[in-house]
Design an enzyme around this catalytic site. Structure first.
Site, PDB file in Angstrom:
ATOM      1  CE  LYS A  75      35.904  33.412  87.694  1.00  0.00           C
ATOM      2  NZ  LYS A  75      34.591  33.874  87.270  1.00  0.00           N
ATOM      3  CG  ASP A  84      44.164  36.751  87.609  1.00  0.00           C
ATOM      4  OD1 ASP A  84      43.064  36.411  87.142  1.00  0.00           O
ATOM      5  OD2 ASP A  84      45.128  35.978  87.732  1.00  0.00           O
ATOM      6  CG  HIS A  85      38.649  37.793  85.203  1.00  0.00           C
ATOM      7  ND1 HIS A  85      39.576  37.694  84.191  1.00  0.00           N
ATOM      8  CD2 HIS A  85      37.870  36.693  85.094  1.00  0.00           C
ATOM      9  CE1 HIS A  85      39.373  36.590  83.505  1.00  0.00           C
ATOM     10  NE2 HIS A  85      38.351  35.964  84.031  1.00  0.00           N
ATOM     11  N   GLY A 107      40.261  53.053  76.379  1.00  0.00           N
ATOM     12  CA  GLY A 107      39.675  51.903  75.699  1.00  0.00           C
ATOM     13  C   GLY A 107      38.200  51.780  76.012  1.00  0.00           C
ATOM     14  CB  ALA A 108      35.754  54.404  76.977  1.00  0.00           C
ATOM     15  CB  SER A 109      34.906  52.470  71.963  1.00  0.00           C
ATOM     16  OG  SER A 109      36.219  52.174  71.502  1.00  0.00           O
ATOM     17  N   GLY A 110      35.670  49.653  73.910  1.00  0.00           N
ATOM     18  CA  GLY A 110      35.951  48.234  73.744  1.00  0.00           C
ATOM     19  C   GLY A 110      34.927  47.322  74.382  1.00  0.00           C
ATOM     20  CG  ASP A 111      33.459  42.596  74.188  1.00  0.00           C
ATOM     21  OD1 ASP A 111      32.251  42.781  73.956  1.00  0.00           O
ATOM     22  OD2 ASP A 111      33.896  41.561  74.725  1.00  0.00           O
ATOM     23  CG  HIS A 153      43.593  33.107  85.163  1.00  0.00           C
ATOM     24  ND1 HIS A 153      43.502  34.418  85.565  1.00  0.00           N
ATOM     25  CD2 HIS A 153      43.080  33.072  83.903  1.00  0.00           C
ATOM     26  CE1 HIS A 153      42.957  35.135  84.600  1.00  0.00           C
ATOM     27  NE2 HIS A 153      42.711  34.336  83.589  1.00  0.00           N
ATOM     28  NE  ARG A 162      43.103  55.697  66.319  1.00  0.00           N
ATOM     29  CZ  ARG A 162      44.237  56.366  66.121  1.00  0.00           C
ATOM     30  NH1 ARG A 162      45.214  56.299  67.020  1.00  0.00           N
ATOM     31  NH2 ARG A 162      44.415  57.093  65.043  1.00  0.00           N
ATOM     32  CE  LYS A 222      43.970  36.740  81.399  1.00  0.00           C
ATOM     33  NZ  LYS A 222      44.412  36.175  80.139  1.00  0.00           N
TER      34      LYS A 222
END
Length: 486
Positions: A181, A176-177, A11-15, A239, A45, A147
């Site tokens: 924090k 879970d980002h 998924g390297a082209s994703g946001d 979260h 892809r 997630k």
């Protein structure tokens, strides 16, 4: 930490890759935690070339690099392969590229896989990684998954089984980002490094705990995803319950991943399973309606792009969890989270029990507030005497706040979490036992709402949710401590 590794991002082209992963890897590179012996394989892809992929990486770190040369040197470690996750031939090519880069960068066969894709592809990818001998038992092999981890207990269990066919539980890092924090991790310091709090962090002294995840924005461009998920799955299953476990756990014997994880799992296992009556009484759902804030018009949730105009999906959820432990039995853990609220922020309020009055003067409860975002820090509200001749009391706040993340003094969540994976430290990741217990509880609430056995409350944009949320706390003689609209 081993900085010798080949990282493969599906998924390297994703946001997410552009906004979070590439900048986080660059910070690790810039700090020296990644140096010469690493490479990144990006797969997606799209038919990108290595040169184009490098340009995407350079653009994503433009504000972080000291010079164009430094950015380009970092990007030279990136390689791209156009990839169909269903096509076995593509995995054969991926293995060849892995082996070549392992030799070129002397990575000692260490591999890190990051699945930044829709969860329905996770099992397929894991199966091919094993069948095509990409996961070969040489060096360390670790898997990071984003997630949502399933949409209910059944789908999460199937997903987990698919991953376990290739990886052991200790090799799987469910990210879970929020757990990356700074102030989330500082909860350990506040709780366990201060005798003042350690001795009163229990049901004898704490009246209730309040957790708020507030968003000022609406669903924005995520309408399609959000209408399938809703606030309960999107924010509470992961979260909120993860944060609750840190607040409710007993002190671990040592600050190690195994000891901390064991205490967290105990909390999840002791979450009270509510009766049907309690489900209706203690869990509130809401949906924002159209309205104005400071003269600006906002559309309703049902009018958002890609949202069903008759949607019953909740954009706000509030409730009360209980942990059946000696430390916290019968203490309500209130939570609320929602879109289009008054302001953005993540706060925890620990409300201590208090005498009603002293010398005829009414007392406010002592409250410890932990600020997680956008500012970090904490404050303690105590009763003090007002200046003057009379014995009049008023709350005094002892505050410590910082913008540490914004100033770069503390690492970004993804930077910290990737660093942890490279160190094989799973402290800030979700174990399957935690995920399983949380879905078991969330599924009960979802079923109630799916059968419309509880009302869907409307709430005005720019407020902190429907009035039913405040009424829930009133049942316990409590009130929300954070009221930004007041």
């Amino acid at each position: 930490m081993s900085s010798k590794v080949i990282v493969t991002i599906f998924g390297a082209s994703g946001d997410l890759a552009k906004r979070k992963l590439y900048p986080s890897l660059f910070r690790l590179y810039k700090s020296g935690n990644l140096s010469k012996h690493f490479a990144v394989i990006g797969t997606a892809r799209r038919p990108w070339s290595k040169e184009y992929f490098e340009s995407v990486v350079v653009e994503s770190i433009a504000d972080l690099a000291d010079s164009p040369e430094q950015a380009q040197e970092f990007a030279s470690h990136f390689y791209y392969q156009s990839h169909d996750v269903q096509d076995t031939e593509h995995y054969i090519e991926l293995r060849k590229l892995q082996n070549r880069l392992n030799e070129e960068y002397q990575a000692e066969h260490n591999k890190l896989f990051f699945l930044s894709m829709a969860p329905q592809f996770f099992g397929t990818i894991a199966k091919h990684l094993k069948s095509e001998n990409i996961v070969d038992g040489k060096g360390f092999e670790r898997l990071i998954v984003e997630k949502p981890f399933g949409t209910d207990l059944e789908s999460a269990s199937q997903l987990n089984d698919d991953l376990l066919a290739t990886f052991d539980e200790e090799q799987i890092f469910r990210i879970d980002h929020y757990l990356g924090k700074e102030m989330i991790q500082s909860i350990f310091a506040i709780r366990f490094a201060n005798l003042l709090f350690e001795n009163i962090w229990n049901r004898e002294y704490i009246d209730n705990v309040q957790i708020t995840f507030a968003e000022k924005l609406g669903v924005e461009e995520r309408g399609g995803y959000y209408d399938e998920s809703g606030a309960l799955r999107d924010m509470v299953q992961n979260h909120t319950l993860q944060l609750l476990s840190l607040l409710a756990m007993d002190k671990p014997n040592s600050f190690t991943k195994d000891e901390i994880r064991a205490e967290k799992i105990k909390v999840f296992e002791r979450l009270t399973q509510p009766s049907q009556e309690d489900l209706k009484k203690y869990f509130i759902r809401g949906q924002y309606k159209s309205g104005k804030v400071n003269g600006k018009k906002y559309i309703s949730y049902r009018s958002e792009p890609n949202v069903n105009p008759e949607s019953m999906t909740e954009t706000f959820v509030s409730g009360a969890f209980f942990v059946d432990s000696d430390r916290f039995r019968d203490v309500p853990f209130f939570f609320r989270t929602g879109k289009r609220l008054t302001e953005k922020g993540t706060h925890v309020n620990i409300v201590f029990k208090q005498m009603d009055s002293i010398f005829g003067e009414k007392l406010a409860p002592n409250v410890l507030t932990i600020y997680i975002q956008p500012t970090e820090g904490f404050s303690l509200s105590v009763n003090g005497k007002e200046v003057g001749e009379l014995f009049s009391l008023s709350p005094i706040s002892l505050d410590y706040r910082t913008e540490a993340t914004a100033s770069g003094a503390s690492p970004e969540p993804y930077e910290k979490l990737i660093f942890d994976v490279l160190n094989n430290d799973s402290t800030n990741f979700s174990h399957w036992e935690e995920v399983k217990a949380s879905w078991k509880l969330i599924d009960q609430i979802e079923e109630l709402w799916r059968n419309n056995q509880a009302p869907l409350h409307e709430y005005a944009v720019g407020t902190m949710g429907p009035s039913a949320s405040a009424e829930l706390l009133a049942q316990f003689g409590a009130e929300w401590q954070w009221n930004p609209q007041n």
